[in-house]
Write an enzyme that holds these catalytic residues in place. Structure first.
Site, PDB file in Angstrom:
ATOM      1  N   GLU A  44       0.824  -1.212   0.000  1.00 19.22           N
ATOM      2  CA  GLU A  44       0.000   0.000   0.000  1.00 19.22           C
ATOM      3  C   GLU A  44       0.857   1.261   0.000  1.00 19.22           C
ATOM      4  OE1 GLU A  44      -3.764  -1.772   2.527  1.00 19.22           O
ATOM      5  OE2 GLU A  44      -2.405  -0.379   3.517  1.00 19.22           O
ATOM      6  N   GLU A  55      -1.484 -10.297  -6.260  1.00 18.70           N
ATOM      7  CA  GLU A  55      -1.554 -11.041  -7.515  1.00 18.70           C
ATOM      8  C   GLU A  55      -0.697 -10.388  -8.590  1.00 18.70           C
ATOM      9  OE1 GLU A  55      -3.960 -10.009  -5.440  1.00 18.70           O
ATOM     10  OE2 GLU A  55      -5.884 -10.815  -6.106  1.00 18.70           O
TER      11      GLU A  55
END
Length: 133
Positions: A44, A55
């Site tokens: 983040e 992913e």
């Protein structure tokens, strides 16, 4: 590689997540069509837009090493089943239109999906080449 082994790798990858804002850890383990394994975690950023999902981290690691085909990908989160977001589904579609997408709580509790299950009527590279014939 067995699915359970991929799930263990995804769970381990989740430990590396950098999530100071959401606190929601996600790990992924990718198996390429050549059998190579790549892992990733979510990272983040305060402005959110440049944040990257686990992913895509795993997929882009594979691509950066010359592996452009996804056989299957496992995704684990902090709670319940964690499904890939829309952006990740589209990236999986680009490099693994026939990939298995496995969402797991642990090594014995998982679900297997085709990409068509998660992204029906998807847009892929072939749609851009219809007039090139």
């Amino acid at each position: 590689m067995e699915i359970k082994d991929l799930i263990k790798l995804a769970i381990d990858a989740k430990k590396g997540a950098y999530v100071p804002y959401s606190g929601f850890h996600v790990g992924a383990a990718l198996e390429t069509i050549e059998g190579e394994i790549f892992t990733g975690c979510n990272i983040e950023i305060a402005s959110y837009s440049p944040t990257i999902c686990a992913e895509r981290t795993a997929i882009f690691k594979g691509i950066s090493e010359g592996h452009y085909g996804i056989r299957r990908i496992v995704i684990v989160g902090d709670e319940d089943y964690t499904y890939p977001c829309g952006v990740c589904r589209q990236v999986i579609r680009e490099f693994g239109p026939n990939a298995q997408v496995i969402v797991a709580k642990d090594e014995s509790d998982y679900r297997i999906y085709s990409l068509d299950d998660l992204l029906p009527h998807s847009f892929g590279p072939e749609a851009l080449h219809k007039g090139d014939e």
